[in-house]
Scaffold this motif. Structure first.
Motif, short mmCIF file in Angstrom:
data_model
loop_
_atom_site.label_atom_id
_atom_site.label_comp_id
_atom_site.label_asym_id
_atom_site.label_seq_id
_atom_site.Cartn_x
_atom_site.Cartn_y
_atom_site.Cartn_z
N UNK A 1 0.82 -1.20 0.00
CA UNK A 1 0.00 0.00 0.00
C UNK A 1 0.86 1.26 0.00
N UNK A 2 1.98 1.22 0.70
CA UNK A 2 2.89 2.37 0.73
C UNK A 2 3.47 2.62 -0.66
N UNK A 3 3.99 1.57 -1.27
CA UNK A 3 4.58 1.74 -2.60
C UNK A 3 3.50 2.08 -3.63
N UNK B 1 3.67 9.70 -8.12
CA UNK B 1 4.82 10.03 -8.96
C UNK B 1 4.75 9.42 -10.36
N UNK B 2 3.61 8.90 -10.73
CA UNK B 2 3.46 8.34 -12.07
C UNK B 2 4.34 7.14 -12.32
N UNK B 3 4.60 6.39 -11.25
CA UNK B 3 5.44 5.19 -11.33
C UNK B 3 4.55 4.00 -11.71
N UNK B 4 5.13 3.01 -12.38
CA UNK B 4 4.32 1.86 -12.80
C UNK B 4 4.12 0.83 -11.69
N UNK B 5 4.64 1.10 -10.50
CA UNK B 5 4.51 0.24 -9.33
C UNK B 5 5.27 -1.08 -9.47
N UNK B 6 6.17 -1.16 -10.44
CA UNK B 6 6.99 -2.36 -10.56
C UNK B 6 7.97 -2.49 -9.40
#
Length: 289
Positions: free
Chosen positions: A226-228, A235-240
């Motif tokens: 949940x934090x990541x 930040x528009x990160x793909x959560x990989x």
């Protein structure tokens, strides 16, 4: 109150120094450099040159102060020895005072070890990870000393505007790199914003009759996923992400890295009940970082 802070320019100490100074306390902060002097002065505190590892240069301050807060850590191989030397010197000096010294000692959630489905409170047994076992021993020393009115504060994982416990994930998100997960994506962290933690220190400082262990946690246990996920969204990160085994992180980062890999839940039971402490950041999702 006249307060001496060890570690007053650190990540947590900065917030505590601010909190005390703006609430009328007279703060002296241990300082090792001109830069730290300036930082303390900007926060309304008086710098005192000295080194945690050499308490002879500053421990005399204990005689003329009302309270001491230990927030300092060297974060090197001599961390245990430095803290033990400081506590030993403080105990000796406090014994010369006509009245007990108010002392707040900083422990941490890692002293409870992995809790899994169990929520650690102040009555829970401590099973500290090996690199921080000395912290439990030193907290026992201060709590048992008749020369002190002592409380041991155990913060959850501390985050703030600059990152704190979230720093590694924020850096990865900004650089477009996969999150490096230590242990498991389902690992839970108890969380607290440092502004709420600083207020907890002040409230305890102002109530010298309160002694013993005090957990400081706003969220009992938040999964790393949940934090990541929230950081990725912001930040528009793909959560990989990539998962690193405990063995891997211990070899790469050192023994302390076992801490963030612990699956933990921890609640603050005594603080709200005995001091009226209320958190302003009840969810990390509403905070700026």
């Amino acid at each position: 109150m006249k307060v001496l802070i060890l570690g007053g320019t650190g990540s947590i100490g900065t917030a505590v120094t601010h909190e005390l100074a703006r609430n009328g306390h007279h703060v002296t902060g241990l300082s090792r450099s001109a830069a730290s002097d300036r930082k303390l002065e900007a926060m309304g505190a008086r710098p005192l040159r000295g080194d945690l590892r050499r308490p002879g240069s500053w421990v005399g301050e204990v005689i003329g102060t009302d309270a001491l807060i230990q927030l300092a850590a060297t974060f090197d191989d001599g961390m245990a020895q430095a803290d033990t030397a400081a506590i030993t010197a403080i105990l000796r000096q406090a014994a010369l005072r006509p009245e007990p010294l108010r002392l707040l000692y900083t422990g941490g959630c890692w002293l409870y070890g992995a809790t899994g489905s169990r929520v650690a409170d102040e009555a829970s047994p401590m099973r500290p990870i090996k690199p921080f076992a000395w912290m439990q021993e030193n907290s026992q020393k201060v709590l048992a000393s008749p020369a002190l009115s002592a409380a041991a504060v155990h913060p959850a994982m501390v985050y703030h505007e600059g990152g704190g416990a979230f720093s590694r994930y924020l850096e990865a998100a900004r650089d477009g790199q996969p999150f490096e997960i230590w242990g498991s994506i389902t690992t839970r962290w108890p969380l607290i914003h440092r502004a709420d933690l600083a207020r907890a220190y002040r409230l305890l400082l102002e109530r010298p009759q309160l002694t013993g262990h005090f957990n400081a946690s706003a969220e009992t246990g938040v999964p790393v996923s949940e934090i990541t996920g929230e950081i990725a969204r912001r930040h528009g990160h793909d959560a990989g992400y990539v998962v690193r085994s405990l063995k891997h992180v211990l070899i790469k980062y050192g023994a302390w890295a076992e801490g963030p890999a612990l699956d933990q839940q921890m609640a603050a039971g005594r603080l709200p009940r005995l001091t009226g402490w209320k958190v302003q950041h009840s969810s990390f999702r509403t905070a700026h970082f």
